[in-house]
Design a protein around this motif. Structure first.
Motif, short mmCIF file in Angstrom:
data_model
loop_
_atom_site.label_atom_id
_atom_site.label_comp_id
_atom_site.label_asym_id
_atom_site.label_seq_id
_atom_site.Cartn_x
_atom_site.Cartn_y
_atom_site.Cartn_z
N THR A 27 0.89 -1.09 0.07
CA THR A 27 -0.12 0.06 0.15
C THR A 27 0.81 1.28 -0.26
N PHE A 28 0.62 2.23 -1.10
CA PHE A 28 1.72 3.16 -1.19
C PHE A 28 1.73 4.05 -0.14
N SER A 29 0.42 4.28 0.32
CA SER A 29 0.42 5.25 1.45
C SER A 29 1.02 5.02 2.80
N SER A 30 1.39 3.58 2.76
CA SER A 30 2.05 3.24 3.86
C SER A 30 3.72 3.39 4.03
N LEU A 31 4.13 4.04 2.83
CA LEU A 31 5.22 4.36 2.38
C LEU A 31 5.99 5.68 2.48
N ASP A 32 6.94 6.15 3.27
CA ASP A 32 7.63 7.42 3.10
C ASP A 32 8.43 7.19 1.70
N ASP A 89 24.47 18.15 -11.31
CA ASP A 89 23.29 17.26 -11.02
C ASP A 89 23.31 15.96 -11.74
N THR A 90 24.34 15.91 -12.57
CA THR A 90 24.60 14.58 -13.16
C THR A 90 24.81 13.45 -12.22
N ALA A 91 24.00 12.47 -12.54
CA ALA A 91 24.01 11.19 -11.47
C ALA A 91 23.02 10.19 -12.08
N VAL A 92 23.15 9.24 -11.54
CA VAL A 92 22.06 8.17 -11.49
C VAL A 92 21.13 8.28 -10.31
N TYR A 93 19.98 8.50 -10.55
CA TYR A 93 18.97 8.91 -9.47
C TYR A 93 18.01 7.88 -9.08
N TYR A 94 18.02 7.53 -7.74
CA TYR A 94 17.28 6.27 -7.22
C TYR A 94 16.04 6.83 -6.41
N CYS A 95 15.17 6.07 -6.48
CA CYS A 95 13.91 6.19 -5.65
C CYS A 95 14.06 5.09 -4.56
N ALA A 96 13.59 5.41 -3.24
CA ALA A 96 13.89 4.70 -2.17
C ALA A 96 12.53 4.81 -1.24
N ALA A 97 12.18 3.77 -0.76
CA ALA A 97 10.75 3.62 0.16
C ALA A 97 11.30 3.02 1.53
N ARG A 98 10.39 3.78 2.38
CA ARG A 98 10.67 3.07 3.88
C ARG A 98 9.17 2.91 4.38
N SER A 99 9.10 1.97 5.21
CA SER A 99 7.74 1.99 5.95
C SER A 99 7.54 3.08 6.95
N THR A 107 10.80 12.23 10.14
CA THR A 107 11.59 13.38 10.51
C THR A 107 12.85 13.41 9.54
N ALA A 108 13.27 14.69 9.51
CA ALA A 108 14.51 15.13 8.50
C ALA A 108 15.81 14.32 8.85
N ALA A 109 15.93 13.74 10.11
CA ALA A 109 16.96 13.05 10.57
C ALA A 109 16.87 11.62 9.78
N ARG A 110 15.73 11.03 9.59
CA ARG A 110 15.58 9.87 9.10
C ARG A 110 15.14 10.08 7.34
N ALA A 111 14.89 11.05 7.15
CA ALA A 111 14.72 11.23 5.62
C ALA A 111 16.01 11.29 4.71
N VAL A 112 16.93 11.81 5.51
CA VAL A 112 18.39 12.04 4.90
C VAL A 112 19.19 10.73 4.58
N LYS A 116 18.12 4.12 6.17
CA LYS A 116 16.88 4.22 6.77
C LYS A 116 15.95 3.74 5.80
N TYR A 117 16.06 3.52 4.66
CA TYR A 117 15.14 2.91 3.59
C TYR A 117 15.27 1.59 3.39
N ASP A 118 14.12 1.01 3.15
CA ASP A 118 14.19 -0.35 2.94
C ASP A 118 14.05 -0.94 1.67
N TYR A 119 13.69 -0.21 0.60
CA TYR A 119 13.53 -0.38 -0.65
C TYR A 119 14.12 0.54 -1.47
N TRP A 120 14.76 -0.19 -2.58
CA TRP A 120 15.25 0.83 -3.51
C TRP A 120 15.04 0.39 -5.05
#
Length: 130
Positions: A27-32, A89-99, A107-112, A116-120
């Protein structure tokens, strides 16, 4: 959770690109959600993050004012609109998700912090030419 990033490409300095990430398997809304990037020879770095409700949004100082992160929980997608692009800004961009936490706080401390992310996702290349 499976994450599929898309939308990268080649753009000139000052141009714009939009990268997107589609999530499935949860469920997408369960993910940051977050975006990170890694340039050749450099460590992965935080770019932007958004909480499950879009109530908390964070940006790296290097992209603040130029990049915008957004999400659509109905479509299970998160996007990163990148304007005024620079060669650095040239780079490989990755999206990540955490429960999301039970408290709902993101919090910002976890976001950065990448670990702290579980999925990539697999990453999408963004190249900005000078």
């Amino acid at each position: 959770v499976q994450l599929q990033a898309s939308g990268g490409g080649l753009v000139q300095t000052g141009g714009s690109l939009r990268v997107s990430c589609a999530a499935s398997g949860r469920t997408f809304s369960s993910l940051d959600m977050g975006w990170f990037r890694q340039a050749p020879g450099k460590e992965r770095e935080f770019v932007a993050a958004i909480s499950w409700s879009s109530g908390s949004i964070y940006y790296a100082d290097s992209v603040k004012g130029r990049f915008t992160i957004s999400r659509d929980n109905a479509k299970n997608t998160v996007a990163l609109q990148m304007n005024s692009l620079k060669p650095e800004d040239t780079a490989v961009y990755y999206c990540a998700a955490r429960s999301r936490d039970r408290s709902g706080l993101f919090t910002a401390a976890r976001a950065v912090i990448g670990r702290k992310y579980d999925y990539w996702g697999q990453g999408t290349q963004v190249t900005v030419s000078s």
